[in-house]
Design an enzyme around this catalytic site. Structure first.
Site, PDB file in Angstrom:
ATOM      1  CB  CYS A 166      -0.886  -0.252   1.360  1.00 53.23           C
ATOM      2  SG  CYS A 166      -0.070  -0.060   2.778  1.00 53.23           S
ATOM      3  N   GLY A 167       0.446   2.230   0.677  1.00 48.64           N
ATOM      4  CA  GLY A 167       1.368   3.485   0.673  1.00 48.64           C
ATOM      5  C   GLY A 167       2.593   3.241   1.653  1.00 48.64           C
TER       6      GLY A 167
END
Length: 469
Positions: free
Chosen positions: A428-429
Site C-alpha cells: 500500500c502506501g
C-alpha cells in the site's frame, strides 16, 4: 454564543455543539455513538443539552442521537422529509421542516431541506442575533456540502442515484442562491471520508470560497453536474447499507456494549475457534513477528472504524490482541461506532503471555521493496497486490502489479491467485493497509504471503520504476 466542533478520528466525522452561554443550553448536531464526549463537554461548560438534531440518516457510522436523547432527556429533532422513503426514522422523535427554528437565547437554528445525498437531508443555518437577526453566520451542512466537494448521491442504490443527483443539483442551485459569501460552512465530514469525492483537509470553509473553488458549485448544466458527480463517486462500502438500517431504527447506548472482559491465555485459547475472529491491533512489525494463526491485523484505532467494517464480520464473536490494555476501550469504541458490537474479550496482558504459555503462533514475513524487486527480477511466478485507492493507483504503481482496493479484497476471490502456495506480496502506501490485506489473505488460506513494509513510499524513495498504465 457557544460553538464547538468535535472530530471522530478514523471516520473523518464532525459533530457540533451550538447554543447560548446566557441560557446555559446547547444543541448537539449529528452526534457519534460515544455520547460521553457530549455529556463531558456539557458538564465542563455547565450547560444543559436541550436539543439533538440530525441532518440525515447516516450511512458510515452509528449515530448517537437516540442514545443521547434517552440519556439526557433532550428533545430529538430529525428531518420531516423521510415519509415514504426507503429509510425512515423508526424511533421516538420530533419532525422538523424547512423554515422551522429552534431558539436558544440569541442563538437561532433554522432547518433547510437540502436533498440529494439522501432524500430527507436537511442542513441547519445558525443565526447569532448579537451580530444579525437576518443573516445566518454559519451553516451545518451535514453531507450536503463539504470543503471542496458535495455528498455522494448513490446511497439508495443504482436506481435512485440519478434522481438524487438531480435533487442535489437543484439544492445547490436554489438553496444556496441567496446565502451570503461570508457564510461559514461546517460539514459533517472531512478528507478521508467516502461520503464524497475529493474533500479538502480543511475542517470548515466559507460559501464564498466554495463558490470560487468547489468544482460542483461552478456554472454547470444539470447534465454536466450529474455526469460529473456520478463519474466521481468513491468506492461503496457494503456496510453502509447496514448502517443505514441501524440508524433508521436507532442505535442503542454505547456504554452497555463497551464492558470487555480480560481473558487469561488459557481462557483465550478456549474461547477462540473457527467461528470467531481474532483481531490483532498491534503494529505491523509486531504482528509480522508473531501472531495467532488466522488473526486479522488492523494496526491502529484511526484505521479501525474505517477498515473494520470491510474486513470483519458483524456476526462472529471478536477477541482482541492488544499492545496496551489501557487502550482496549478505544478499540472497542472504534468498532462500536460502526455497528460492530460482538466483542467478547481481550488477551490479558499481551501477546507475550500467549507465547510464554507455549501456545502456537505464526508469522507474516515483512519484505523490503528491494526484496520484492529481486523476486520480480528472478522471474518466479508471484503476485503483487496493490490495495491502495484508485486515485493512488493511477498516480503511479509497479508494473505487473494487480490493483485490488482493500475494501474489495474479501469479495475479490476471482481476481486472486488460484494457487494458494504462490508467493503473494501485498503493498500500500506505507505498510499498514497492506498488513490488513496480508492478514486477510492468510486467513483465506494463502500460505506464502509477504507484507511489503514501506510500501509505495519506500519504492518511490528507492528510485524503483513506476508506471501509470
Amino acid at each position: 454564543m457557544i460553538f464547538q466542533q468535535f472530530e471522530a478520528k478514523g471516520l473523518s466525522h464532525f459533530s457540533y455543539a451550538v447554543g447560548s452561554k446566557e441560557e446555559a443550553e446547547i444543541a448537539i448536531i449529528d452526534p457519534e455513538r460515544d455520547i460521553k464526549t457530549y455529556i463531558t463537554f456539557a458538564a465542563e461548560n455547565r450547560v444543559k443539552i436541550s436539543y439533538i438534531l440530525e441532518t440525515h440518516i447516516h450511512a458510515d457510522y452509528a449515530s448517537g442521537a437516540r442514545a443521547l436523547a434517552e440519556r439526557t432527556g433532550a428533545k430529538l429533532f430529525v428531518s420531516a422529509y423521510d415519509t415514504n422513503q426507503k429509510y425512515a426514522y423508526n424511533f421516538p422523535h420530533n419532525d422538523i421542516k424547512e423554515g422551522e427554528k429552534i431558539e436558544i437565547g440569541k442563538t437561532v437554528i433554522e432547518a433547510l431541506h437540502t436533498p440529494g445525498h439522501t432524500p430527507e437531508h436537511i442542513s441547519f443555518l445558525v443565526y447569532d442575533k448579537e451580530r444579525s437577526a437576518d443573516q445566518p453566520v454559519s451553516m451545518l451542512s451535514g453531507d450536503f456540502l463539504f470543503v471542496g466537494s458535495v455528498g455522494r448521491p448513490d446511497l439508495l442504490g443504482d436506481g435512485d442515484k440519478l434522481p438524487l443527483a438531480k435533487q442535489l443539483y437543484n439544492s445547490i442551485q436554489t438553496k444556496l442562491k441567496n446565502l451570503p459569501d461570508s457564510l461559514e460552512i461546517y460539514p459533517g465530514h472531512g478528507a478521508g471520508s467516502l461520503c464524497g469525492a475529493g474533500m479538502s483537509d480543511a475542517q470548515h470553509t466559507t460559501l464564498g470560497l466554495e463558490r470560487e473553488a468547489n468544482p460542483y458549485l461552478q456554472q454547470l448544466t444539470e447534465q454536466e453536474f450529474t455526469d460529473k458527480i456520478l463519474g466521481s463517486i468513491p468506492h461503496f462500502p457494503e456496510y453502509y447499507l447496514r448502517m443505514k438500517q441501524l440508524n433508521s431504527d436507532g442505535a442503542p447506548l454505547l456504554e452497555s456494549l463497551a464492558k470487555t472482559p480480560a481473558l487469561t491465555p488459557e481462557e483465550f485459547a478456549k474461547a477462540i475457534g473457527e467461528k470467531c475472529i481474532v483481531l490483532d491491533v498491534r503494529n505491523p512489525l509486531a504482528f509480522g513477528g508473531g501472531h495467532i494463526d488466522g488473526a486479522i491485523n488492523i494496526p491502529s484505532t484511526d484505521q479501525m472504524s474505517f477498515y473494520g467494517p470491510v474486513v470483519l464480520s458483524y456476526y462472529l464473536p471478536i477477541y482482541l490482541v492488544v499492545e496496551d490494555v489501557s487502550k482496549v476501550r478505544d478499540y472497542v469504541q472504534a468498532l462500536v461506532r460502526v455497528g460492530i458490537e460482538n466483542i467478547q474479550g481481550y488477551l490479558q496482558p499481551n501477546f507475550n503471555s500467549w507465547v510464554n504459555r507455549g501456545n502456537d503462533f505464526t508469522d507474516l514475513p515483512q519484505a523490503s521493496v528491494f526484496a520484492l524487486q529481486d523476486f520480480m527480477d528472478i522471474g518466479e511466478a508471484i503476485s503483487v497486490i496493490d490495495v491502495r485507492s484508485a486515485s493512488e493507483w493511477k498516480s503511479g504503481h509497479i508494473k505487473g502489479a494487480k490493483h485490488i482496493y482493500l475494501g474489495d479484497l474479501i469479495n475479490s476471490s476471482k481476481s486472486l491467485p488460484k494457487d494458494k502456495e504462490e508467493p503473494v506480496f501485498c503493498l500500500c502506501g506505507g505498510g499498514f493497509r497492506s498488513s490488513i490485506a496480508s492478514s486477510v489473505l492468510m486467513k483465506m488460506g494463502y500460505e506464502n504471503v509477504y507484507n511489503v513494509f514501506g510500501g509505495m513510499t519506500a519504492w518511490k524513495g528507492a528510485g524503483l520504476p513506476l508506471t501509470d498504465k
